[in-house]
Design a protein around this motif. Structure first.
Motif, PDB file in Angstrom:
ATOM      1  N   ASN A 147       0.804  -1.221   0.000  1.00 36.47           N
ATOM      2  CA  ASN A 147       0.000   0.000   0.000  1.00 36.47           C
ATOM      3  C   ASN A 147       0.835   1.268   0.000  1.00 36.47           C
ATOM      4  O   ASN A 147       0.487   2.251  -0.654  1.00 36.47           O
ATOM      5  N   ASN A 148       1.945   1.277   0.732  1.00 38.72           N
ATOM      6  CA  ASN A 148       2.762   2.490   0.800  1.00 38.72           C
ATOM      7  C   ASN A 148       3.350   2.849  -0.556  1.00 38.72           C
ATOM      8  O   ASN A 148       3.365   4.010  -0.958  1.00 38.72           O
ATOM      9  N   VAL A 149       3.854   1.844  -1.270  1.00 36.49           N
ATOM     10  CA  VAL A 149       4.418   2.095  -2.602  1.00 36.49           C
ATOM     11  C   VAL A 149       3.307   2.498  -3.570  1.00 36.49           C
ATOM     12  O   VAL A 149       3.455   3.438  -4.362  1.00 36.49           O
ATOM     13  N   TYR A 150       2.172   1.807  -3.498  1.00 34.07           N
ATOM     14  CA  TYR A 150       1.064   2.118  -4.403  1.00 34.07           C
ATOM     15  C   TYR A 150       0.547   3.541  -4.178  1.00 34.07           C
ATOM     16  O   TYR A 150       0.373   4.311  -5.134  1.00 34.07           O
ATOM     17  N   LEU A 151       0.330   3.913  -2.917  1.00 35.36           N
ATOM     18  CA  LEU A 151      -0.198   5.246  -2.614  1.00 35.36           C
ATOM     19  C   LEU A 151       0.814   6.333  -2.966  1.00 35.36           C
ATOM     20  O   LEU A 151       0.435   7.438  -3.363  1.00 35.36           O
ATOM     21  N   SER A 152       2.091   6.036  -2.842  1.00 38.12           N
ATOM     22  CA  SER A 152       3.126   7.018  -3.182  1.00 38.12           C
ATOM     23  C   SER A 152       3.180   7.285  -4.676  1.00 38.12           C
ATOM     24  O   SER A 152       3.544   8.377  -5.112  1.00 38.12           O
ATOM     25  N   SER A 153       2.819   6.273  -5.473  1.00 44.58           N
ATOM     26  CA  SER A 153       2.900   6.422  -6.936  1.00 44.58           C
ATOM     27  C   SER A 153       1.633   6.994  -7.546  1.00 44.58           C
ATOM     28  O   SER A 153       1.638   7.451  -8.684  1.00 44.58           O
ATOM     29  N   ARG A 154       0.547   6.972  -6.782  1.00 41.59           N
ATOM     30  CA  ARG A 154      -0.759   7.294  -7.357  1.00 41.59           C
ATOM     31  C   ARG A 154      -0.851   8.740  -7.843  1.00 41.59           C
ATOM     32  O   ARG A 154      -1.613   9.057  -8.741  1.00 41.59           O
ATOM     33  N   ASN A 155      -0.052   9.615  -7.259  1.00 41.00           N
ATOM     34  CA  ASN A 155      -0.106  11.035  -7.621  1.00 41.00           C
ATOM     35  C   ASN A 155       0.913  11.399  -8.693  1.00 41.00           C
ATOM     36  O   ASN A 155       1.064  12.557  -9.047  1.00 41.00           O
ATOM     37  N   PHE A 156       1.613  10.383  -9.219  1.00 37.70           N
ATOM     38  CA  PHE A 156       2.653  10.623 -10.230  1.00 37.70           C
ATOM     39  C   PHE A 156       2.179  10.003 -11.538  1.00 37.70           C
ATOM     40  O   PHE A 156       2.183   8.790 -11.695  1.00 37.70           O
ATOM     41  N   GLU A 157       1.780  10.849 -12.483  1.00 38.33           N
ATOM     42  CA  GLU A 157       1.057  10.364 -13.654  1.00 38.33           C
ATOM     43  C   GLU A 157       1.904   9.563 -14.637  1.00 38.33           C
ATOM     44  O   GLU A 157       1.370   8.788 -15.424  1.00 38.33           O
ATOM     45  N   ARG A 158       3.227   9.709 -14.594  1.00 38.54           N
ATOM     46  CA  ARG A 158       4.057   9.010 -15.572  1.00 38.54           C
ATOM     47  C   ARG A 158       4.460   7.606 -15.125  1.00 38.54           C
ATOM     48  O   ARG A 158       5.175   6.911 -15.840  1.00 38.54           O
ATOM     49  N   SER A 159       4.013   7.196 -13.948  1.00 36.18           N
ATOM     50  CA  SER A 159       4.388   5.880 -13.460  1.00 36.18           C
ATOM     51  C   SER A 159       3.168   5.164 -12.885  1.00 36.18           C
ATOM     52  O   SER A 159       2.273   5.784 -12.320  1.00 36.18           O
ATOM     53  N   GLU A 160       3.149   3.852 -13.045  1.00 40.31           N
ATOM     54  CA  GLU A 160       2.052   3.044 -12.515  1.00 40.31           C
ATOM     55  C   GLU A 160       2.644   1.848 -11.785  1.00 40.31           C
ATOM     56  O   GLU A 160       3.643   1.268 -12.213  1.00 40.31           O
ATOM     57  N   VAL A 161       2.006   1.480 -10.682  1.00 36.55           N
ATOM     58  CA  VAL A 161       2.448   0.335  -9.895  1.00 36.55           C
ATOM     59  C   VAL A 161       1.376  -0.741  -9.938  1.00 36.55           C
ATOM     60  O   VAL A 161       0.205  -0.477  -9.672  1.00 36.55           O
ATOM     61  N   VAL A 162       1.770  -1.959 -10.304  1.00 38.72           N
ATOM     62  CA  VAL A 162       0.848  -3.096 -10.326  1.00 38.72           C
ATOM     63  C   VAL A 162       1.533  -4.295  -9.683  1.00 38.72           C
ATOM     64  O   VAL A 162       2.752  -4.304  -9.498  1.00 38.72           O
ATOM     65  N   THR A 163       0.736  -5.308  -9.343  1.00 41.65           N
ATOM     66  CA  THR A 163       1.313  -6.563  -8.858  1.00 41.65           C
ATOM     67  C   THR A 163       1.504  -7.499 -10.047  1.00 41.65           C
ATOM     68  O   THR A 163       0.937  -7.272 -11.120  1.00 41.65           O
ATOM     69  N   SER A 164       2.267  -8.559  -9.847  1.00 40.96           N
ATOM     70  CA  SER A 164       2.547  -9.489 -10.956  1.00 40.96           C
ATOM     71  C   SER A 164       1.271 -10.135 -11.489  1.00 40.96           C
ATOM     72  O   SER A 164       1.172 -10.459 -12.669  1.00 40.96           O
ATOM     73  N   SER A 165       0.250 -10.293 -10.626  1.00 36.08           N
ATOM     74  CA  SER A 165      -1.003 -10.902 -11.069  1.00 36.08           C
ATOM     75  C   SER A 165      -1.862  -9.938 -11.887  1.00 36.08           C
ATOM     76  O   SER A 165      -2.782 -10.355 -12.588  1.00 36.08           O
ATOM     77  N   GLU A 166      -1.574  -8.628 -11.805  1.00 35.29           N
ATOM     78  CA  GLU A 166      -2.347  -7.616 -12.543  1.00 35.29           C
ATOM     79  C   GLU A 166      -1.696  -7.246 -13.873  1.00 35.29           C
ATOM     80  O   GLU A 166      -2.249  -6.462 -14.644  1.00 35.29           O
ATOM     81  N   LEU A 167      -0.558  -7.818 -14.147  1.00 39.16           N
ATOM     82  CA  LEU A 167       0.197  -7.455 -15.351  1.00 39.16           C
ATOM     83  C   LEU A 167      -0.545  -7.886 -16.607  1.00 39.16           C
ATOM     84  O   LEU A 167      -1.076  -8.993 -16.684  1.00 39.16           O
ATOM     85  N   ASN A 168      -0.642  -6.991 -17.593  1.00 34.43           N
ATOM     86  CA  ASN A 168      -1.265  -7.361 -18.868  1.00 34.43           C
ATOM     87  C   ASN A 168      -0.486  -6.760 -20.033  1.00 34.43           C
ATOM     88  O   ASN A 168       0.372  -5.896 -19.848  1.00 34.43           O
ATOM     89  N   THR A 169      -0.793  -7.241 -21.218  1.00 35.37           N
ATOM     90  CA  THR A 169      -0.039  -6.870 -22.421  1.00 35.37           C
ATOM     91  C   THR A 169      -0.084  -5.371 -22.681  1.00 35.37           C
ATOM     92  O   THR A 169       0.934  -4.745 -23.004  1.00 35.37           O
ATOM     93  N   TYR A 170      -1.255  -4.767 -22.545  1.00 36.27           N
ATOM     94  CA  TYR A 170      -1.404  -3.341 -22.833  1.00 36.27           C
ATOM     95  C   TYR A 170      -0.512  -2.499 -21.918  1.00 36.27           C
ATOM     96  O   TYR A 170       0.191  -1.594 -22.381  1.00 36.27           O
ATOM     97  N   LYS A 171      -0.516  -2.803 -20.615  1.00 37.15           N
ATOM     98  CA  LYS A 171       0.279  -2.006 -19.677  1.00 37.15           C
ATOM     99  C   LYS A 171       1.772  -2.172 -19.923  1.00 37.15           C
ATOM    100  O   LYS A 171       2.545  -1.224 -19.768  1.00 37.15           O
ATOM    101  N   ILE A 172       2.167  -3.381 -20.302  1.00 38.56           N
ATOM    102  CA  ILE A 172       3.593  -3.611 -20.581  1.00 38.56           C
ATOM    103  C   ILE A 172       4.046  -2.751 -21.760  1.00 38.56           C
ATOM    104  O   ILE A 172       5.068  -2.069 -21.705  1.00 38.56           O
ATOM    105  N   LEU A 173       3.260  -2.756 -22.838  1.00 38.45           N
ATOM    106  CA  LEU A 173       3.647  -2.038 -24.048  1.00 38.45           C
ATOM    107  C   LEU A 173       3.443  -0.529 -23.920  1.00 38.45           C
ATOM    108  O   LEU A 173       4.101   0.249 -24.610  1.00 38.45           O
ATOM    109  N   ASN A 174       2.538  -0.116 -23.039  1.00 37.81           N
ATOM    110  CA  ASN A 174       2.243   1.308 -22.882  1.00 37.81           C
ATOM    111  C   ASN A 174       3.338   2.039 -22.106  1.00 37.81           C
ATOM    112  O   ASN A 174       3.402   3.260 -22.112  1.00 37.81           O
TER     113      ASN A 174
END
Length: 209
Positions: A162-189
């Motif tokens: 949660n701490n890493v996720y909440l810290s990144s939420r206000n930074f638009e150029r970066s996104e934090v996901v877990t390995s189970s949430e990983l998908n093709t679109y996010k990888i290529l984007n």
């Protein structure tokens, strides 16, 4: 394929992680990528659009003029689509834009996307880290150290943090996901893909089935 593990200051730790060639070094299948991205974007559509057709318009059903003798086309209702305020012909109706895709194709697409990132040298492996409190400033400092402050990046964690996720939420150029949430679109984007060390095993076990 072995990749050096970095710390959050961007320096090599002296350790290397072994990335499976079956996941990170296959020949990318562009059509599988296309199908998976297409499905992902289709699922983002709400499909709640709706316009009123002539049966749903509020208005009189009186015949507005006599059938013959007017010199114009016959007309039976003011709700007809040819009149202003009338119903719409073949208007949009609520629908689902969801598409089905074979799970083996989805798995191939994700492996292809990861292999592309690896081939293009846009993949980093970072040791596990945590933040004491949710602070955007601390998260941005990590990105600076990794040389990713001005790049669109995707950081993949091994599990919920949660701490890493909440810290990144206000930074638009970066996104934090877990390995189970990983998908093709996010990888290529993302311009850069950052895998936390604990996420590597989860990704490889999910995609090696």
């Amino acid at each position: 394929m072995k990749v050096a593990v970095l710390d959050i200051k961007g320096k090599e730790t002296g350790r290397k992680v072994d990335l499976s060639d079956d996941v990170f070094a296959i020949e990318p299948n562009e059509h599988a990528i296309y199908l998976d991205v297409k499905q992902y974007l289709a699922h983002q559509r709400q499909g709640t659009h709706k316009s009123k057709e002539r049966a749903e318009i509020a208005g009189s059903t009186r015949k507005i003029k006599k059938q013959k003798g007017t010199g114009t086309a016959r007309a039976g209702s003011i709700k007809s689509p040819i009149f202003k305020g009338g119903g719409r012909i073949f208007g949009p109706r609520p629908r689902s834009y969801g598409q089905k895709l074979n799970k083996n194709v989805k798995r191939l697409a994700r492996k292809s996307a990861l292999s592309l990132k690896s081939r293009q040298k846009e993949l980093l492996v970072v040791e596990d880290f945590n933040l004491e409190t949710p602070k955007t400033k601390d998260f941005v400092q990590i990105l600076k150290s990794l040389g990713l402050e001005n790049k669109k990046s995707l950081i993949v964690l091994g599990g919920t943090n949660n701490n890493v996720y909440l810290s990144s939420r206000n930074f638009e150029r970066s996104e934090v996901v877990t390995s189970s949430e990983l998908n093709t679109y996010k990888i290529l984007n993302a311009n850069s893909l950052v895998l936390v060390e604990s996420a590597v095993e989860g990704i490889q076990s999910n995609l090696s089935k």
